[in-house]
Every structure is written in structure tokens, then in C-alpha cells.
Design a protein around this motif. Structure first.
Motif, PDB file in Angstrom:
ATOM      1  N   ILE A  95       0.811  -1.220   0.000  1.00 19.89           N
ATOM      2  CA  ILE A  95       0.000   0.000   0.000  1.00 19.89           C
ATOM      3  C   ILE A  95       0.843   1.268   0.000  1.00 19.89           C
ATOM      4  N   TRP A  96       2.134   1.135   0.301  1.00 21.54           N
ATOM      5  CA  TRP A  96       3.030   2.305   0.304  1.00 21.54           C
ATOM      6  C   TRP A  96       4.444   1.821   0.018  1.00 21.54           C
ATOM      7  N   LYS A  97       5.202   2.594  -0.767  1.00 22.10           N
ATOM      8  CA  LYS A  97       6.593   2.211  -1.033  1.00 22.10           C
ATOM      9  C   LYS A  97       7.416   3.452  -1.329  1.00 22.10           C
ATOM     10  N   ASN A  98       8.703   3.312  -1.111  1.00 23.19           N
ATOM     11  CA  ASN A  98       9.620   4.433  -1.307  1.00 23.19           C
ATOM     12  C   ASN A  98      11.029   3.878  -1.491  1.00 23.19           C
ATOM     13  N   THR A  99      11.828   4.565  -2.286  1.00 20.43           N
ATOM     14  CA  THR A  99      13.229   4.193  -2.478  1.00 20.43           C
ATOM     15  C   THR A  99      14.109   5.241  -1.830  1.00 20.43           C
ATOM     16  N   LYS A 158      -6.980   1.174   1.385  1.00 16.27           N
ATOM     17  CA  LYS A 158      -7.329   2.421   0.717  1.00 16.27           C
ATOM     18  C   LYS A 158      -6.814   3.606   1.525  1.00 16.27           C
ATOM     19  N   LEU A 159      -6.136   4.540   0.832  1.00 14.09           N
ATOM     20  CA  LEU A 159      -5.608   5.728   1.491  1.00 14.09           C
ATOM     21  C   LEU A 159      -6.757   6.656   1.867  1.00 14.09           C
ATOM     22  N   LEU A 160      -6.846   6.996   3.151  1.00 19.42           N
ATOM     23  CA  LEU A 160      -7.896   7.888   3.639  1.00 19.42           C
ATOM     24  C   LEU A 160      -7.415   9.322   3.758  1.00 19.42           C
ATOM     25  N   SER A 161      -6.177   9.500   4.150  1.00 16.97           N
ATOM     26  CA  SER A 161      -5.642  10.857   4.288  1.00 16.97           C
ATOM     27  C   SER A 161      -4.131  10.830   4.243  1.00 16.97           C
ATOM     28  N   LYS A 162      -3.566  11.980   3.888  1.00 15.09           N
ATOM     29  CA  LYS A 162      -2.122  12.141   3.841  1.00 15.09           C
ATOM     30  C   LYS A 162      -1.801  13.551   4.306  1.00 15.09           C
ATOM     31  N   GLU A 163      -0.962  13.646   5.317  1.00 10.85           N
ATOM     32  CA  GLU A 163      -0.597  14.947   5.873  1.00 10.85           C
ATOM     33  C   GLU A 163       0.915  15.039   6.044  1.00 10.85           C
TER      34      GLU A 163
END
Length: 415
Positions: free
Chosen positions: A180-184, A256-261
Motif C-alpha cells: 500500500i506504500w513504497k519508497n526508495t 485504501k488511502l484515507l488521508s495524507k498529511e
């Protein structure tokens, strides 16, 4: 710090009556951790901790389990901190499984271990009986039980100087996963060091040695300085806190992404002089140390390669020209009332004072405070500091300890 942060997720977080007791303490300013001298009395720590403990986890009934690195047992303590027994995991044939990973989460009557080098993650009960296992293709930092036999993992895969970090939801019935989330991340650049791995050597061993050296380059030695995302399951929502940029995300159980701050904070940096100091420290640590990183490389070969890498680091000292941005926060701990405690990077090493932002139920900013302790040299990290019923249970080293040996301690929070 942005006081309205995460207001969008409050609909999935509830305010509990018991939260006021801890919040009252936080709101009065500096929080002093006072050891409860009635806890863990008469334990011989030298006899119990024959190897240095790695982490702790508290069961819902208040019993506590201590994990050890690369051993085949755990230690169980009762609600009063009295040592009860050592236990491990027996397979279906009754044979003890060797070198089990630390217990990372408790799910009902079972516990879940971290993934070993082969990607095996075990379910077992506290009598040592194997229940089942999951197979993963990556290393796991944190595990959080959800509902409906789902778990969330914060994990990573290393590619030379680059780390691919991600958060996944795993169905424990089917072993199916959903990222659901990834980053390099460029791990080397974050820590002010770049290494070229010598050619012609076993690549996986060289990656391991390179990463070991890079991991020594701690921007702030008083913290774990990891940029892995922290994960929490609070009132049916999965919260992902990414320290790299200070981003907080909330997901439902379907991913499911609900919010991002974004946490608004004063950006902090590692100065050029600090980078040079840390690099010299790494070089001094590497000169004579044998790491034993793998089976396919001899001590002589490792020493030769280590010296090549040391020469690269020596050449980089005078190349330091720019400050390096450090993570937005050092670590996050969930208290026993579902408040999130977001700790700053300490301003100084050895100060034993840790500034923290408090978010009610993980959502609404309440106040800034700080943690301090007169009796122990605090190590603030989720693996060694957990809340239960308003207390902090922790593995800490007493001040003025000659060998920095760890003890199991229960702290009262007071002003």
C-alpha cells in the motif's frame, strides 16, 4: 508543528476516557520516568541476560517477553517482573527450531516472529507449539496485527546503497499481500557516505559489508536514526508514519488511502563538521573489527575489502561541503491510550532529554513535552520501550553502569 495535522482521520479514531490521565501528565511539561522499585525484584540480570536482549513485547495480561538476537529462545516474565521461564518454538515433530527471530507482535493466543534470512515468519503459542508460518521475500522492521486475520508489515529490501522500503497488508490465511506504500531511499546519501563495492567479489557479501558500514554512520548517535516507516493499528485504521519527510498516512483495512498529511517542522541538518566527525569515527571502528558478514568470504578477504572501503571513506572527509537533511523525527511510540508520541532527534548526545509531540488518539495535536530520567540512560525506541496500562516497560541501562548492561524496568510517568 502543525496543530491541525491529521484532523482528517479523526472520524476513524475515538477519544477514550482513560486518555486524560496520560494527557494530563504530558500537558504539564517535562515528563520524568521514575523506576518502580517493586517491579522485577530479586532477578539476577547477569544470569538471566547471558546475552544482550534485543527487544521486548508486552502481552495483554501484562506478562512480558524479552527477545534475544540469533538465539533459539525467549524469556517470559510475570506481571510483577519475576522471571518465569525460557521458551522457544518446537516444530510439528517436536524439535526445537534454531535461531528464531524476535517476537514482533501478539495476535490472540499466538505470537508472530520477524522474518529470518530465508523469509520464514512463524506463528506459535506461548507453550512453544508451532502453529503455522508465512513466507516473505524481504526483511521486516515492524509487524502490526489488524483484524480478520490480517497483519501489516513495514519492510525493506536492500540493493547496494539503495533501500526499497514499503508497507504491506498480508492475509495470514492465504499469504497474499498487498503493498500500500513504497519508497526508495539512498541510504548512503542520507548518512553522508558513498561506497563503491570492489569488483570480483561475492556481491551479496559486499552489499552486506557496505550496508554495515553505512549503518554505522548515525546522524544522531543517541537515536536509532532509521528512516523506516512506523506503523500502528488504531481503531480500525492503519497509520503509516514516514520519518524521512514527516509524512503521516492513514489507510482502511482494505489498504485504501484515507488521508495524507505532512508534519510542519523546523528543518534540521547535519553540519559539514559533524559529517567529518562521524566519518572519522566510523573509520576508527572499522580499522580492526572483523564483522563476519557471510560464509563465502574469509576473514582475510573481508579485511582486504574493508581496508579498500576505509580508503574511500578517508578520501571523502575533505569532500564534505554541504549539510545533510536529517529525518523529520527520530521515532514514534504508541502509548497505552492510543496516543502517538513523536520524538525529535535529540539536540545533543548524552543529554538524556528527549523532546516529543503528543497526538491524541494518533490524530489531534495536543502539546509538546519532553521525557527525562535521573536513574537510567534512556534509549527511546519502540523495540525497547512499550506502554501497558499507563506504565512504560523498558530495557534500559542504569546510569554509571560499568558495562552498560541492560535491565528490565517499569517506569511511572510523573512531573
Amino acid at each position: 508543528m502543525k496543530k491541525s495535522i491529521l484532523l482528517n482521520i479523526l472520524f476513524c479514531l475515538t477519544i477514550t476516557l482513560s486518555a486524560q490521565s496520560l494527557l494530563d501528565i504530558y500537558q504539564k511539561g517535562t515528563v520524568k520516568l521514575v523506576p518502580d522499585n517493586t517491579y522485577a525484584q530479586n532477578n539476577d540480570w547477569d544470569e538471566i541476560f547471558t546475552v544482550s536482549p534485543k527487544s521486548i513485547i508486552v502481552r495483554p495480561d501484562g506478562q512480558l517477553v524479552v527477545n534475544y538476537p540469533s538465539k533459539n529462545y525467549y524469556s517470559l516474565f510475570d506481571q510483577n517482573g519475576k522471571f518465569v521461564k525460557q521458551f522457544g518454538i518446537n516444530n510439528s515433530s517436536g524439535k526445537r527450531i534454531q535461531k528464531i527471530e524476535a517476537i514482533e507482535a501478539i495476535n490472540g493466543n499466538n505470537y508472530i516472529t520477524g522474518a529470518d534470512n530465508m523469509g520464514n515468519m512463524y506463528y506459535a503459542d506461548f507453550d512453544g507449539n508451532y502453529v503455522k508460518s508465512l513466507k516473505l521475500n524481504y526483511m521486516v522492521n515492524y509487524i502490526v496485527p489488524m483484524n480478520n486475520n490480517l497483519i501489516a508489515v513495514s519492510a525493506w529490501v536492500l540493493y547496494k546503497n539503495t533501500s526499497k522500503d514499503f508497507v504491506a497488508i498480508i492475509d495470514c490465511n492465504t499469504n497474499e499481500e498487498k503493498i500500500i506504500w513504497k519508497n526508495t531511499r539512498d541510504v548512503a546519501a542520507e548518512r553522508g557516505i558513498t561506497l563503491e563495492i570492489p569488483k570480483g567479489k561475492n556481491e551479496s557479501n559486499m552489499e552486506a559489508l557496505s550496508y554495515h558500514i553505512i549503518s554505522l554512520a548515525s546522524a544522531k548517535p543517541a537515536t536509532n536514526n532509521n528512516s523506516y516507516p512506523f506503523i500502528f493499528f488504531i481503531n480500525n485504521c492503519l497509520i503509516v508514519a514516514d520519518p524521512k519527510d514527516g509524512e503521516i498516512m492513514t489507510y482502511n483495512t482494505s489498504g485504501k488511502l484515507l488521508s495524507k498529511e505532512m508534519i510542519e517542522h523546523e528543518q534540521k541538518f547535519i553540519s559539514v563538521e559533524e559529517q567529518k566527525t562521524y566519518l572519522k569515527k566510523i573509520i576508527s571502528q572499522m580499522d580492526n573489527s572483523y564483522i563476519n558478514i557471510g560464509q563465502d568470504i574469509t576473514e582475510a578477504e573481508e579485511k582486504e575489502i574493508r581496508m579498500q572501503l576505509v580508503k574511500q571513506m578517508e578520501a571523502q572527509i575533505n569532500d564534505k561541503k554541504e549539510p545533510i537533511k536529517i529525518p523529520a523525527f527520530a521515532t514514534v511510540i504508541k502509548d497505552s491510550d492510543d496516543n502517538l508520541l513523536i520524538f525529535e532527534m535529540p539536540e545533543e548526545t548524552g543529554g538524556n532529554k528527549f523532546n516529543v509531540w503528543i497526538f491524541k488518539d494518533g490524530g489531534q495535536f495536543v502539546c509538546q513535552s519532553s521525557f527525562t530520567c535521573d536513574d537510567y540512560d534512556l534509549s527511546i525506541m519502540p523495540s525497547k520501550m512499550v506502554f501497558h496500562n499507563g506504565y512504560i516497560y523498558s530495557l534500559q541501562s542504569p546510569k554509571n553502569s560499568k558495562d552498560n548492561s541492560l535491565q528490565l524496568v517499569r517506569f511511572k510517568l510523573t512531573n
